[in-house]
Motif scaffolding. Structure first.
Motif, PDB file in Angstrom:
ATOM      1  N   LEU A   1     -33.280   6.497  22.480  1.00  0.00           N
ATOM      2  CA  LEU A   1     -33.937   7.626  21.815  1.00  0.00           C
ATOM      3  C   LEU A   1     -33.064   8.867  21.685  1.00  0.00           C
ATOM      4  O   LEU A   1     -33.192   9.620  20.720  1.00  0.00           O
ATOM      5  CB  LEU A   1     -35.220   7.998  22.571  1.00  0.00           C
ATOM      6  N   ASP A   2     -32.179   9.075  22.642  1.00  0.00           N
ATOM      7  CA  ASP A   2     -31.475  10.358  22.709  1.00  0.00           C
ATOM      8  C   ASP A   2     -29.981  10.264  22.443  1.00  0.00           C
ATOM      9  O   ASP A   2     -29.256  11.245  22.619  1.00  0.00           O
ATOM     10  CB  ASP A   2     -31.726  11.003  24.072  1.00  0.00           C
ATOM     11  N   GLY A   3     -29.510   9.101  22.031  1.00  0.00           N
ATOM     12  CA  GLY A   3     -28.131   8.965  21.618  1.00  0.00           C
ATOM     13  C   GLY A   3     -27.138   9.025  22.751  1.00  0.00           C
ATOM     14  O   GLY A   3     -27.444   8.769  23.908  1.00  0.00           O
ATOM     15  N   GLY A   4     -25.916   9.365  22.415  1.00  0.00           N
ATOM     16  CA  GLY A   4     -24.803   9.397  23.350  1.00  0.00           C
ATOM     17  C   GLY A   4     -23.510   9.453  22.564  1.00  0.00           C
ATOM     18  O   GLY A   4     -23.502   9.826  21.379  1.00  0.00           O
ATOM     19  N   TYR A   5     -22.414   9.053  23.182  1.00  0.00           N
ATOM     20  CA  TYR A   5     -21.112   9.155  22.529  1.00  0.00           C
ATOM     21  C   TYR A   5     -21.052   8.377  21.218  1.00  0.00           C
ATOM     22  O   TYR A   5     -20.435   8.836  20.251  1.00  0.00           O
ATOM     23  CB  TYR A   5     -20.023   8.646  23.472  1.00  0.00           C
TER      24      TYR A   5
END
Length: 325
Positions: free
Chosen positions: A94-98
């Motif tokens: 849900l919140d993504g990343g690299y």
């Protein structure tokens, strides 16, 4: 030093106490310099054994409020630490990343790493992922980028895969690590690189049976949660040490493996005794104000309040006391 007078029969004796503190906050980079691996031991630039004790930050996408200078200063001073672990998120549902927002993640990494350098402590740059073998190109890109920036900086260590799950060591994880090591070594030829092991970084024995060869200054990750992982895991790790595998505990908790209470103080102390006896470094999970047993901080703790007595949970108080011993 202090002079202590003892009445021994009719004799007044004076001796000098030359014991030194093992408070991790005093065991800084300016004291120990660039680290290396000698056998199963982490050693400093003089070849003397050194132990890092400190804190792991939580996934950066979920606890960005602690990815700053204020937190790092507090981790050193108030948490009595000489190492901070940077949990750089690879990706989340849900919140993504690299993988989704590389610049945002790098901003967090650089903020903490630069603050650690200024605070004179070590920092582990961790690719925080449970499926890194499926993200190899992103892992290589990430470690190429950060190892170029921090090439030759003695404060920085690299952790290539936080917690593999059920991936096979020899056919999946070992080739993955070798590829990422190659990317780091192109920029940083002799920094410490720490390698995740199967089953949430518990099966160090699998790595010990088929270690990576032709490399120096590599270590293998062991994670434990005291309420769940007991003597059987210490026995597994002891067997790996006997086979010559250097171990670094980049994440541990005083509670259960699902991060829930209660704190298992008795088992935590058994772990700390074993770690200290074997000169194994360790970082506690986590600098977080999430309402769960593994959190060091009470809810709504701000960055400048990190590890203040009034902000600490039950687990946090136990961990900070251990770091200062």
């Amino acid at each position: 030093m202090k002079c202590v007078f003892l009445l021994l029969g009719l004799t007044l004796a004076c001796f000098i106490d030359i014991s030194t503190s093992s408070d991790a906050a005093l065991e800084t980079v300016s004291k120990h310099g660039k680290l290396s691996v000698n056998g199963v031991d982490l050693v400093d630039e003089n070849g003397d054994k050194v132990q890092l004790k400190g804190m792991s930050l939580f996934w950066d996408v979920w606890m960005p409020q602690y990815y700053n200078k204020e937190s790092v200063v507090a981790i050193h001073d108030a948490c009595h630490s000489n190492v901070v672990r940077i949990a750089a998120t690879a990706t989340t549902d849900l919140d993504g990343g690299y993988i989704q927002t590389p610049d945002a993640i790098l901003e967090h990494v650089y903020a903490v790493a630069d603050a650690a350098i200024e605070a004179d402590i070590y920092a582990i740059i961790d690719w925080h992922d449970h499926a890194a073998d499926t993200h190899l190109n992103y892992s290589i890109d990430f470690f190429d980028t950060v190892s170029k920036k921090y090439a030759g900086v003695p404060n920085i260590l690299y952790e290539t895969f936080n917690e593999p799950t059920q991936e096979d060591w020899s056919t999946v994880l070992k080739p993955y690590h070798e590829a990422v090591i190659k990317a780091i070594r192109a920029n940083e030829p002799d920094g410490i690189i720490i390698l995740g092991t199967p089953t949430w970084s518990q099966e160090v024995d699998k790595a010990a049976n088929d270690p990576i060869t032709g490399q120096t200054n590599i270590m293998y990750t062991l994670h434990f949660y005291a309420g769940t992982h007991k003597q059987w895991l210490r026995d597994t790790a002891s067997g790996a040490l006997q086979k010559g595998i250097p171990i670094f505990v980049t994440e541990y908790g005083t509670v259960n493996a699902d991060a829930t209470a209660p704190v298992d103080e008795a088992e935590s102390r058994k772990w700390w005794d074993w770690l200290d006896e074997n000169n194994i470094s360790y970082a506690n999970w986590a600098i977080s104000d999430k309402d769960e047993g593994a959190s060091v901080l009470k809810p709504n703790t701000t960055a400048d309040q990190v590890c203040q007595e009034s902000s600490l949970t039950e687990s946090g108080k136990l961990v900070v006391a251990q770091n200062s011993k």
